[in-house]
Design a protein around this motif. Structure first.
Motif, PDB file in Angstrom:
ATOM      1  N   PHE A 142      52.845  57.715  25.023  1.00  0.00           N
ATOM      2  CA  PHE A 142      54.130  58.021  25.665  1.00  0.00           C
ATOM      3  C   PHE A 142      55.107  58.686  24.700  1.00  0.00           C
ATOM      4  CE2 PHE A 142      52.391  54.437  28.102  1.00  0.00           C
ATOM      5  CZ  PHE A 142      52.405  55.007  29.370  1.00  0.00           C
ATOM      6  N   THR A 143      54.584  59.402  23.722  1.00  0.00           N
ATOM      7  CA  THR A 143      55.420  60.181  22.822  1.00  0.00           C
ATOM      8  C   THR A 143      54.833  61.578  22.667  1.00  0.00           C
ATOM      9  OG1 THR A 143      54.216  59.311  20.891  1.00  0.00           O
ATOM     10  CG2 THR A 143      56.265  58.182  21.525  1.00  0.00           C
ATOM     11  N   ASP A 144      55.638  62.479  22.133  1.00  0.00           N
ATOM     12  CA  ASP A 144      55.142  63.828  21.869  1.00  0.00           C
ATOM     13  C   ASP A 144      54.826  63.980  20.392  1.00  0.00           C
ATOM     14  OD1 ASP A 144      57.609  63.929  20.661  1.00  0.00           O
ATOM     15  OD2 ASP A 144      58.522  65.241  22.167  1.00  0.00           O
ATOM     16  N   ALA A 145      54.575  65.214  19.966  1.00  0.00           N
ATOM     17  CA  ALA A 145      54.193  65.451  18.575  1.00  0.00           C
ATOM     18  C   ALA A 145      55.301  65.093  17.601  1.00  0.00           C
ATOM     19  CB  ALA A 145      53.794  66.924  18.392  1.00  0.00           C
ATOM     20  N   ASP A 146      56.559  65.096  18.086  1.00  0.00           N
ATOM     21  CA  ASP A 146      57.698  64.763  17.224  1.00  0.00           C
ATOM     22  C   ASP A 146      58.081  63.289  17.295  1.00  0.00           C
ATOM     23  OD1 ASP A 146      57.973  67.441  16.426  1.00  0.00           O
ATOM     24  OD2 ASP A 146      59.074  67.902  18.272  1.00  0.00           O
ATOM     25  N   GLY A 147      57.365  62.512  18.085  1.00  0.00           N
ATOM     26  CA  GLY A 147      57.633  61.084  18.173  1.00  0.00           C
ATOM     27  C   GLY A 147      58.669  60.687  19.212  1.00  0.00           C
ATOM     28  N   PHE A 148      59.073  61.626  20.071  1.00  0.00           N
ATOM     29  CA  PHE A 148      60.057  61.318  21.109  1.00  0.00           C
ATOM     30  C   PHE A 148      59.340  60.877  22.388  1.00  0.00           C
ATOM     31  CE2 PHE A 148      62.259  64.428  18.389  1.00  0.00           C
ATOM     32  CZ  PHE A 148      63.376  63.672  18.054  1.00  0.00           C
ATOM     33  N   PHE A 149      60.024  60.001  23.125  1.00  0.00           N
ATOM     34  CA  PHE A 149      59.438  59.488  24.369  1.00  0.00           C
ATOM     35  C   PHE A 149      59.261  60.619  25.373  1.00  0.00           C
ATOM     36  CE2 PHE A 149      59.998  57.942  28.712  1.00  0.00           C
ATOM     37  CZ  PHE A 149      58.984  57.011  28.781  1.00  0.00           C
ATOM     38  N   THR A 150      58.079  60.641  26.006  1.00  0.00           N
ATOM     39  CA  THR A 150      57.786  61.647  27.014  1.00  0.00           C
ATOM     40  C   THR A 150      56.656  61.164  27.906  1.00  0.00           C
ATOM     41  OG1 THR A 150      57.127  63.953  27.392  1.00  0.00           O
ATOM     42  CG2 THR A 150      56.132  62.823  25.524  1.00  0.00           C
ATOM     43  N   LEU A 151      56.587  61.737  29.105  1.00  0.00           N
ATOM     44  CA  LEU A 151      55.508  61.445  30.046  1.00  0.00           C
ATOM     45  C   LEU A 151      54.582  62.654  30.203  1.00  0.00           C
ATOM     46  CD1 LEU A 151      57.464  59.512  32.840  1.00  0.00           C
ATOM     47  CD2 LEU A 151      56.000  58.542  31.055  1.00  0.00           C
ATOM     48  N   ASP A 152      54.593  63.528  29.214  1.00  0.00           N
ATOM     49  CA  ASP A 152      53.775  64.748  29.306  1.00  0.00           C
ATOM     50  C   ASP A 152      52.287  64.421  29.405  1.00  0.00           C
ATOM     51  OD1 ASP A 152      56.015  66.272  29.234  1.00  0.00           O
ATOM     52  OD2 ASP A 152      55.874  66.799  27.098  1.00  0.00           O
ATOM     53  N   ALA A 153      51.817  63.437  28.647  1.00  0.00           N
ATOM     54  CA  ALA A 153      50.400  63.075  28.701  1.00  0.00           C
ATOM     55  C   ALA A 153      50.033  62.526  30.075  1.00  0.00           C
ATOM     56  CB  ALA A 153      50.081  62.043  27.610  1.00  0.00           C
ATOM     57  N   PHE A 154      50.937  61.752  30.654  1.00  0.00           N
ATOM     58  CA  PHE A 154      50.730  61.215  32.010  1.00  0.00           C
ATOM     59  C   PHE A 154      50.644  62.346  33.031  1.00  0.00           C
ATOM     60  CE2 PHE A 154      52.470  59.824  36.062  1.00  0.00           C
ATOM     61  CZ  PHE A 154      51.744  58.674  36.321  1.00  0.00           C
ATOM     62  N   LYS A 155      51.599  63.271  32.959  1.00  0.00           N
ATOM     63  CA  LYS A 155      51.617  64.400  33.894  1.00  0.00           C
ATOM     64  C   LYS A 155      50.405  65.292  33.682  1.00  0.00           C
ATOM     65  CE  LYS A 155      56.670  64.471  34.042  1.00  0.00           C
ATOM     66  NZ  LYS A 155      57.895  65.262  33.696  1.00  0.00           N
ATOM     67  N   SER A 156      50.042  65.534  32.414  1.00  0.00           N
ATOM     68  CA  SER A 156      48.917  66.415  32.116  1.00  0.00           C
ATOM     69  C   SER A 156      47.613  65.863  32.669  1.00  0.00           C
ATOM     70  CB  SER A 156      48.800  66.604  30.596  1.00  0.00           C
ATOM     71  OG  SER A 156      47.654  67.361  30.264  1.00  0.00           O
ATOM     72  N   PHE A 157      47.449  64.555  32.601  1.00  0.00           N
ATOM     73  CA  PHE A 157      46.200  63.972  33.094  1.00  0.00           C
ATOM     74  C   PHE A 157      46.123  64.011  34.609  1.00  0.00           C
ATOM     75  CE2 PHE A 157      43.631  60.438  34.621  1.00  0.00           C
ATOM     76  CZ  PHE A 157      42.445  60.642  33.936  1.00  0.00           C
TER      77      PHE A 157
END
Length: 269
Positions: free
Chosen positions: A34-49
């Motif tokens: 639940f983080t991105d490459a910079d360590g910030f919270f994100t749901l990008d991995a959830f959306k991508s899957f």
């Protein structure tokens, strides 16, 4: 009091092991999921899957192959375990060891040897393993996970209450009803354990499918491996977390099912 403190102290190494090799790695997986490459919270991995048709298809195929492999292993392993546990048929524990001995050999070595054997056999038929990826993969799955099916079933079969089976026969039950009402309810804990030991490793496996299908069949374990190999820590961690959730759901379902086994056994008559 001192004895109780001593017993609690003996549990410290195991608690430390769980903390270092189970709890902390899972926390890292949750963090990266639940983080991105910079360590910030994100749901990008959830959306991508969940927006990727390819990844969803891989998950669905993995679940179907896991169910199919579990059913095949149970259909083959149950009668074998029943025969091995029957003292009238098998009085030598060496036969049991023959089914367990493949577990002593390295998993990758077993898979590689099976690939070479299948290549020779299919070569005599004028074909290759690459032309039958699903068949070769299922053969590898069954042969590799069959010992994990036989062992818990065999342990359960040794504890069968023979008086219930004899009572069913004396009361006029035919072989089918004896099997379904006297043997299956008693063997249910072994069936559930065997199913868990086959289903969960199957969907996360990638060595068997990658080796025997020549890379033509991708399971969920392959997707996780490729994500981490390509330095996609966030996507790989989310899929790993999803795998843990699936395993947790399966464990809860089988625990509830196994907990009702005693009631089925008593009410089977």
């Amino acid at each position: 009091m001192k004895y109780k403190t001593f017993r609690q102290g003996l549990a410290l190494p195991f608690a430390l092991f769980l903390l270092l090799f189970v709890v902390i790695p899972i926390l890292f997986i949750v963090y990266y999921a639940f983080t991105d490459a910079d360590g910030f919270f994100t749901l990008d991995a959830f959306k991508s899957f969940f927006t990727s048709t390819v990844k969803l298809n891989v998950l669905l195929i993995s679940l179907l192959i896991g169910v199919f492999n579990t059913v095949l292993c149970l259909l083959i392993g149950f009668p074998l375990a029943y025969l091995l546990a029957n003292p009238k048929i098998n009085r030598n524990y060496m036969l049991v060891m023959l089914f367990i001995m493949p577990m002593w050999i390295n998993f990758v070595l077993r898979t590689g040897a099976l690939r070479d054997l299948l290549s020779v056999v299919l070569g005599w038929m004028g074909t290759t393993t690459g032309e039958h990826p699903l068949l070769c993969t299922m053969i590898g799955m069954v042969l590799n996970y069959l010992p994990f099916t036989i062992l818990p079933l065999y342990s359960t079969m040794l504890k069968l209450d023979k008086s219930q089976i004899e009572a069913a026969q004396d009361l006029g039950c035919n072989p089918f009803h004896t099997f379904t009402r006297a043997i299956i309810p008693q063997a249910m804990p072994g069936i559930v354990s065997a199913a868990m030991m086959v289903f969960m490793p199957t969907i996360s496996s990638y060595v068997i499918s990658d080796t025997l299908s020549e890379g033509k069949i991708m399971l969920f374990g392959n997707s996780i491996y490729l994500s981490f190999s390509n330095s996609d820590w966030n996507g790989g961690s989310f899929m790993s977390l999803l795998m843990l959730i699936i395993i947790f759901i399966v464990m809860l379902a089988t625990r509830k099912f196994q907990g009702n086994g005693g009631e089925r056994k008593l009410s089977a008559w």
